[in-house]
Scaffold this motif. Sequence first.
Motif, PDB file in Angstrom:
ATOM      1  N   VAL A 196       0.648  -1.267  -0.275  1.00  0.00           N
ATOM      2  CA  VAL A 196       0.146   0.117   0.322  1.00  0.00           C
ATOM      3  C   VAL A 196       0.994   1.329  -0.111  1.00  0.00           C
ATOM      4  N   ARG A 197       0.401   2.302  -1.164  1.00  0.00           N
ATOM      5  CA  ARG A 197       1.769   3.330  -0.871  1.00  0.00           C
ATOM      6  C   ARG A 197       0.369   4.382  -0.200  1.00  0.00           C
ATOM      7  N   VAL A 198       1.071   4.888   0.670  1.00  0.00           N
ATOM      8  CA  VAL A 198       0.695   6.547   1.708  1.00  0.00           C
ATOM      9  C   VAL A 198       1.022   7.602   1.256  1.00  0.00           C
ATOM     10  N   PRO A 199       0.797   8.390   1.233  1.00  0.00           N
ATOM     11  CA  PRO A 199       1.244   9.589   0.830  1.00  0.00           C
ATOM     12  C   PRO A 199       1.772  10.068   1.489  1.00  0.00           C
ATOM     13  N   ALA A 200       2.801  10.853   1.596  1.00  0.00           N
ATOM     14  CA  ALA A 200       3.437  11.793   2.798  1.00  0.00           C
ATOM     15  C   ALA A 200       2.792  12.775   3.324  1.00  0.00           C
ATOM     16  N   GLY A 201       2.489  12.866   3.227  1.00  0.00           N
ATOM     17  CA  GLY A 201       0.815  13.991   4.441  1.00  0.00           C
ATOM     18  C   GLY A 201       0.330  12.885   5.365  1.00  0.00           C
ATOM     19  N   ARG A 202       0.443  11.589   4.980  1.00  0.00           N
ATOM     20  CA  ARG A 202      -0.375  10.881   5.668  1.00  0.00           C
ATOM     21  C   ARG A 202       0.428  10.361   6.605  1.00  0.00           C
ATOM     22  N   PHE A 203       1.535  10.066   6.805  1.00  0.00           N
ATOM     23  CA  PHE A 203       2.910   9.133   7.536  1.00  0.00           C
ATOM     24  C   PHE A 203       2.293   9.809   9.166  1.00  0.00           C
ATOM     25  N   SER A 204       2.874   8.866   9.760  1.00  0.00           N
ATOM     26  CA  SER A 204       2.023   9.153  10.776  1.00  0.00           C
ATOM     27  C   SER A 204       3.590   9.881  11.722  1.00  0.00           C
TER      28      SER A 204
END
Length: 299
Positions: A28-36
């Motif tokens: 799953v590719r997570v957008p950088a703006g949604r990183f914990s």
Amino acid sequence: MRCKIRMSASGVHLFDRVSGVNVLLDEVRVPAGRFSRAPRYLSVALTNACELRCAYCYAPKHAAALDRERVLAWAVELDAAGCLGVGFGGGEPTAYRRFAQLCSEIAQSTSIAVTFTTHGHRLTPELVSSLRGAVHFVRLSVDGVGTTYERLRGRPFAAVVQAAGLLSSLAPFGINAVINADTVGELDDLAAFADEVGASELLLLPEQPTTATPGISDADAQRLVEWAATARTEVRLAISRTGLEAALPTAEAIPGELPLDAHMHLDATGVLRPHAYASTGLPVEGSIMDVVQTLKETG
């Protein structure tokens, strides 16, 4: 099962603190703006107090202890920012005033796992009962076995065996062992002990330099690496991040994870450091996440 979700460049991480199950959906590719934003794990020295006087201990010896309400508020903040676990140490965390209450409050107020590392000599059936349901994993420090342990720690080995029995009724637990000239020859015995008492893991801690000791020698470090590379143990082996892990067939928990995304350390004076061995850090006076972000930007 109710899983907590943590997102990073590595994918989506699902974690259940009760069972200890971890699942990484790395496709799953997570957008950088949604990183914990929080570190995955924070170690916390609640207090510098400890009645043992181990010569190789690297923990500070000046008196200091964190305020319980501040620790709780920081845990809530970290939880909301994606932290998965907090590990209490010191010093000796069971010497901390209202320790069981703090663990219970964090377990009830957050979804993060609560763990602690202990020498075990303050454990009682009453304390273990008060921690039940509030603690998800424990580490018991056992440096050497039998007379070696007694010489290094100044306490009867039978007492630490009893402590292991108490912990077995509380939560899954592991054994920590500082490896140095005194203990490197007892690695087989330490692994056998960990297996006998039902520990899920043996964590090897190569001795670190202090003002009083030089740390593990090159020769003993090589002995440790050779043993760990060939040992056939019933208990799972782990090793601290001290450089020696690079010489072993270790598995990364989260492939490609940056060190400050994986772990940070908060000392008993309220200074946030990259890790427990770091000589410098930043004081936390208000929001811990503000300091986490500053440490990432400057570290």
